[in-house]
Design an enzyme around this catalytic site. Structure first.
Site, PDB file in Angstrom:
ATOM      1  N   LYS A   1       0.861  -1.186   0.000  1.00  0.00           N
ATOM      2  CA  LYS A   1       0.000   0.000   0.000  1.00  0.00           C
ATOM      3  C   LYS A   1       0.897   1.235   0.000  1.00  0.00           C
ATOM      4  CE  LYS A   1      -3.895   2.027   2.609  1.00  0.00           C
ATOM      5  NZ  LYS A   1      -4.782   1.868   3.782  1.00  0.00           N
TER       6      LYS A   1
ATOM      7  N   SER B   1      -9.788   1.956   2.797  1.00  0.00           N
ATOM      8  CA  SER B   1      -8.873   2.709   1.960  1.00  0.00           C
ATOM      9  C   SER B   1      -7.850   1.846   1.217  1.00  0.00           C
ATOM     10  CB  SER B   1      -8.139   3.729   2.819  1.00  0.00           C
ATOM     11  OG  SER B   1      -7.287   3.068   3.742  1.00  0.00           O
TER      12      SER B   1
ATOM     13  N   SER C   1     -10.129  -0.345   6.996  1.00  0.00           N
ATOM     14  CA  SER C   1      -9.495  -0.161   5.687  1.00  0.00           C
ATOM     15  C   SER C   1      -8.807  -1.386   5.103  1.00  0.00           C
ATOM     16  CB  SER C   1      -8.478   0.988   5.750  1.00  0.00           C
ATOM     17  OG  SER C   1      -9.137   2.217   5.673  1.00  0.00           O
TER      18      SER C   1
END
Lengths: 493, 95, 500
Positions: A76, A151, A175
């Site tokens: 990420k 997210s 997330s």
């Protein structure tokens, strides 16, 4: 090969059926072919990835390979990786090349893993649909008109579409778990403090926790074992040795229990509040079916109460923005990152830099945060939210007296259409109603695929364990995945 | 209690975020809708409940007083918007 | 009508750790810009603070020192909070400080001002990080930011508004400064900014309500502290007497103009939005740690002062002067020790002799040369040796003073880079210059006999009651010994011969 799990990839690497360079190239090719439509990656750098793969191959050749050496994984874009662009999904850091490695990146690099690229995400991890990224929305590989959740939406889409065997994620209010549910993969957020936050760009420090997104609990156990453990650079990281979750993965819940009913003795608590109003029928049905499967495996279902669950969302939307408003003050255009091209003086430089560098959702949360901390409102909002936080944590404490794991839906609905909730922040926030309580309490949580709902979109089963009981969750999930094949379903290419 | 445009302006200034007049109006509407959600917290009696500011009741681990960092100025400043002779440059600061 | 000035001080003391409060970067002063600013200090995305044990330990030491070594003013669970504001020398956009739960609460410091003792109460002392520095010159209208200082540990010590004059404020600041150095938690170097004061000043009618205060920021010398408070208090009095009102404000002192002026940056009307730092868990200070710090602590100034008064019968004044700083007291005790023969027990005269020398010679010279505390141009061994020779009568006090001055000059000639003289040099000078005093009573008697014969007139005058004539005879005898006669011996023998 792209459908192989990590144990299989390990075996292939060890037996020289494939080299890390070949494996890496294969995934890079898949990214090249699919990223145009999915937008799962912000940065791909084949040169860097392949040179890491080459080093891994050399290490394997020398007989010095660890169990992850040569495995490519995506990260990420919230994790700082040395010499990699690290944007956190924001224009503010669109030009930021990190001068250092996050703890998690360092661990995987040391293990010999290859960085496949940096995945797209909601800006500064603020979002539940991946629509707030400066680099554009991520698409759900099950339906390109739908969001992948957020997210960690880029990581989720990449793993679901088999662009990477696994990807790191972070979870502040859901997330990791919510996008895992919406894309039909496995995602685990460990206990707060179990994985060092060093080098993970902060959203809400007391809630943020790094974790891993994979295609199975077995892969998750293998990779999470590499991430956990003490790091002196994060003083909220617990001083506890790493745990190898793979060791007891296959063990029945009760020592000496039967192979046919491996979950015999496991008490699964079902929070009444998570099966009521707001939960869509398709998700409810899939989750219920999964619980029946758990029962078949020997588990006992018990009803529990998480009375203050509904208050978790408002409490979270005080605490997280408060911390974020402060955490994001460092983005001021002075030492790195974006600086507005024109300004009249220092204050104007700050105001324009931050107005232009941050997107709408980030600015909204900074304003909420600054407001709830400001003079005259602190007690009514911030302190009250922290008291509610304690009540939420106590609810769990009580619940764990009568159960070993808590289960329910990860998200109230399957993936929704892009743009469907973008105009209404409150509707978007309510997406995380089932995942937020675990962040407030600091408990570990995970989502595993458990069926399909409307539009043939995946549904996730949410598990929450007691503190440091990641091993329990992973083992239960693994037994479930041994008996079912939801986690093996892949979107049509 | 709904936020006024002036409160939105004040908070935006505290946070150093420039907002145009239309943006203030939008922000006001959105913040008020979010605060109507947040206001539900007020109904709960939390008398005697200790605020929870961390995810667990742990205490700090301290580090020993040792120098462990080396000079990495050039590396750090390679990504800086404006530097000169090792200093970060900003518009003039008036005290 | 009278006005009463009310002053409280907030003092920022840099703690003497080698690394920063939340990072492993060096705190050494004077490095090239930004070379001691690591990732944490420049607030890179993703970095985290970790608390330096050394900083906490020093705060505990301070807490014990201002509370008679009782640890009940030390918070068992103190919390770091964020103070949020934007400023280019504050890289995170917040300062990590302590707000609701500071590490030290309460305590006091006793000062002497206008010859009277006064106790100044402390409100609190808390740990925080220093900011970087803004450099305004040479950048074509821009400001340069150096973050080397960012993250240096500070102890902010807040007094109650207990001071009533600039003199008291200065006495408090000096006492505090000496105490911090004494307990070894701050180097006290004011030029380098290790010790800085903010003064809250207000005026009122005696016995009336407290007036509105203005805060004078960043006073880094005792002289400026004095001047700034005097100016500010007078300005407030003038303003009020002219019918004006005082508005709460932050002001800066301009030493060149000798005036205070309001700061232009308003810092958002001080809405700092404090909240507990989520990156840092509470600091726990257990009884064991306090006991350990206590065990490592030496005598405090007040304890040493009382001991000197008790054991050596010194006046409060002498004891105060000798314990003004840690090094002076050590020096005095070192001199005393070196002035004794092995195993010898010192007596009242020895205490007095050494004290007089340290106060009248050493400290006078140190102050004249503007040397910092702890800088002595002649070592305690050398001075002690000189005094041992004075005590034994081997050299005269006069000679000792000359030699001592010569040694001091020697050191000054080398810009005080090292100390002048040594016990060996003392011995050498005595031999080469023939400085040895004549104390042998036989020799002195013979000389006096000659003097008496040669000065019959003076003898006559003395015997007829003129005491002055005695001094003339002593002078003659000293002259006859070429200045090397032991004055005490000459006095004694002369008087005996004249009165027998």
């Amino acid at each position: 090969m792209h459908n192989a799990n990590i144990s299989e990839l390990r075996a292939a690497l060890a037996s020289r059926k494939i080299s890390s360079v070949e494996l890496t190239r294969m995934f890079l090719d898949r990214i090249g072919a699919a990223n145009g439509s999915l937008n799962a990656f912000i940065t791909v750098d084949a040169g860097k990835s392949l040179s890491q793969a080459k080093a891994a191959d050399a290490r394997i050749a020398r007989g010095e390979a660890g169990r992850l050496t040569g495995i490519p994984i995506a990260h990420k874009d919230i994790f700082c990786a040395r010499d990699w662009l690290t944007t956190c999904g924001s224009r503010m850091l669109a030009n930021f090349v990190s001068p250092y490695d996050a703890h998690v990146i360092g661990r995987f690099n040391d293990a010999g893993c290859v960085i496949l690229g940096k995945t797209n995400m909601d800006e500064f991890a603020m979002g539940s649909s991946n629509e707030t990224s400066y680099f554009g929305s991520v698409r759900n590989p099950w339906d390109l008109e739908c969001v992948p959740g957020g997210s960690s939406g880029g990581s989720a889409a990449a793993v679901a579409a088999r662009l990477a065997p696994a990807a790191t994620g972070t979870d502040t209010g859901g997330s990791i778990r919510q996008p895992a549910a919406l894309t039909g993969i496995t995602g685990i957020k460990p206990t707060y403090g179990r994985v060092s936050r060093y080098g993970m760009i902060a959203f809400a420090s007391s809630l943020d926790q790094g974790g891993i997104m994979t295609r199975s609990a077995e892969d998750a156990a293998l990779l999470l074992a590499e991430m956990v453990g003490h790091d002196a650079r994060d003083s909220t990281c617990v001083d506890m040795p790493a745990e190898d979750y793979t060791l007891r993965l296959r063990e029945p819940w009760t020592k000496g229990g039967s192979g046919a009913r491996p979950l015999e003795g496991l008490r699964i608590g079902l929070p009444r509040e998570h099966f009521g109003e707001g939960l869509s029928g398709d998700v409810h049905a899939a989750v219920r079916a999964a619980l029946v499967e758990m029962e078949k495996l020997g588990a006992t279902l018990v009803d529990i109460d998480l009375k203050n669950s509904a208050l978790s969302v408002p409490a979270y939307y005080v605490i997280a923005p408060a911390e974020a408003s402060s955490n994001l003050s460092r983005f001021d255009g002075v030492r790195y990152g974006y600086r507005a091209p024109e300004y009249t003086d220092l204050s104007d430089m700050y105001c324009k830099t931050r107005a232009q560098g941050f997107g709408a959702e980030v600015k909204r949360r900074i304003l909420i945060g600054a407001y709830v901390l400001s003079h005259g409102y602190y007690d009514a909002y911030y302190l009250q939210a922290q008291r509610i936080r304690r009540l939420v944590a106590r609810d769990f404490e009580t619940a764990f007296e009568s159960c070993d794991l808590i289960a329910g839906p990860t998200s109230p609905t399957v993936a929704f259409k892009l743009g469907a909730k973008a105009a209404d922040p409150v509707q978007m926030y309510l997406n995380d109603i089932y995942t937020i309580p675990a962040n407030l309490a600091g408990l570990p949580g995970m989502s595993i695929p458990c069926g399909f709902g409307q539009g043939g979109l995946p549904v996730g089963l949410h598990l929450v364990g007691n503190y440091y009981k990641e091993g329990d969750m992973l083992s239960a999930a693994h037994h479930f995945q041994t008996a079912t094949d939801w986690h093996l379903k892949a979107p049509v290419q | 209690m709904p936020l006024t445009p002036d409160e939105v302006r004040r908070v935006a200034m505290l946070a150093r975020i420039e907002l145009s007049e239309p943006e203030i109006a939008t922000a006001q509407a959105q913040l008020n809708s979010i605060f109507s959600l947040i206001e539900t917290l007020q109904a709960t009696d939390t008398k005697g409940v200790t605020p929870m500011s961390h995810a667990g009741d742990l205490v700090a681990r301290l580090r020993e007083d040792r120098v462990t960092e080396i000079d990495q100025r050039d590396r750090f400043q390679s990504v800086a918007p404006q530097v000169e002779r090792g200093l970060y440059l900003v518009p003039r600061v008036i005290e | 009508m009278d006005w009463e000035i009310v002053i409280g001080l907030e003092t920022h003391a840099q703690l003497s750790t080698v690394s920063k409060i939340f990072s492993g970067a060096s705190t050494a002063f004077g490095a090239e810009a930004n070379t001691q600013a690591c990732g944490v200090d420049i607030a890179l995305p993703g970095v985290l603070p970790v608390i330096n044990r050394g900083a906490v330990e020093r705060a505990i030491r301070f807490g014990l020192a201002v509370n008679g070594k009782r640890g009940d003013n030390i918070c068992r669970r103190s919390v770091f909070a964020r103070k949020n504001y934007f400023y280019p020398d504050l890289p995170k956009g917040y300062q990590i400080s302590q707000f609701e739960f500071p590490i030290v609460t309460g305590g006091s410091v006793t000062i002497i001002a206008n010859k009277a003792e006064k106790t100044i109460r402390l409100t609190r002392a808390h740990l925080e990080e220093d900011a970087g520095k803004s450099l305004h010159e040479d950048f074509q209208g821009l400001t340069g930011i150096d973050l080397n200082r960012a993250g240096t540990p500070l102890l902010e010590i807040v007094s109650e508004p207990d001071m009533r004059s600039a003199e008291e404020a200065v006495a408090y600041a000096k006492t505090l400064h000496a105490l911090l150095r004494w307990i070894g938690i701050c180097d006290g170097n004011m030029q380098e900014g290790s010790f800085r004061c903010d003064a809250n000043v207000s005026v009122r009618r005696p016995g009336g309500e407290l007036g509105t205060r203005r805060e004078i920021k960043n006073l880094n010398s005792f002289r400026f502290l004095q001047q700034a408070i005097e100016y500010e208090a007078q300005w407030q009095i003038d303003t009020l007497e002219a019918g004006g009102k005082i508005r709460q404000a932050t002001v800066l002192f301009d030493p060149d103009a000798g005036v205070t002026r309001e700061m232009r940056s308003k810092e958002d009307a001080h809405d700092y939005r404090y909240f507990p730092d989520p990156d840092l868990l509470p600091i726990e200070v257990g009884e064991g740690w306090i006991a350990q710090v206590l065990a490592g602590m030496g005598e405090l100034p007040v304890e040493r002062k009382l001991r000197f008064q008790r054991e050596m019968s010194f006046s409060a004044y002498d004891a105060e002067v000798l314990t003004a700083d840690w090094e002076t007291g050590n020096y005095f005790e070192g001199v005393l020790q070196a002035s004794l023969q092995g195993g010898e027990k010192p007596g009242q005269g020895d205490f007095k002799l050494c004290a007089n020398w340290v106060i009248n010679e050493v400290l006078a010279k140190r102050n004249a040369d503007n040397l910092p505390p702890g800088k002595f141009a002649v070592s305690e061994e050398t001075l002690g040796y000189l005094l041992r020779l004075v005590r034994s009568g081997d050299i005269s006090a006069r000679t000792a003073k000359d030699v001592f001055s010569e040694f001091w000059e020697e050191s000054r000639a080398r810009a005080f880079s090292d100390q002048g003289g040594s016990p060996e040099n003392v011995d050498k000078l005595i031999v080469t210059r023939g400085l040895k005093q004549v104390s042998d009573s036989g020799a002195i008697e013979a000389i006096i006999d000659q003097v008496l014969v040669a000065n019959a007139k003076s003898v006559e005058e003395f015997r007829s009651g003129k005491e002055k004539a005695f001094n003339a005879l002593v002078g003659q005898a000293m002259k006859a010994t070429k200045g090397k006669g032991n004055p005490a011996a000459i006095n004694e023998i002369l008087r005996r011969k004249l009165t027998s």
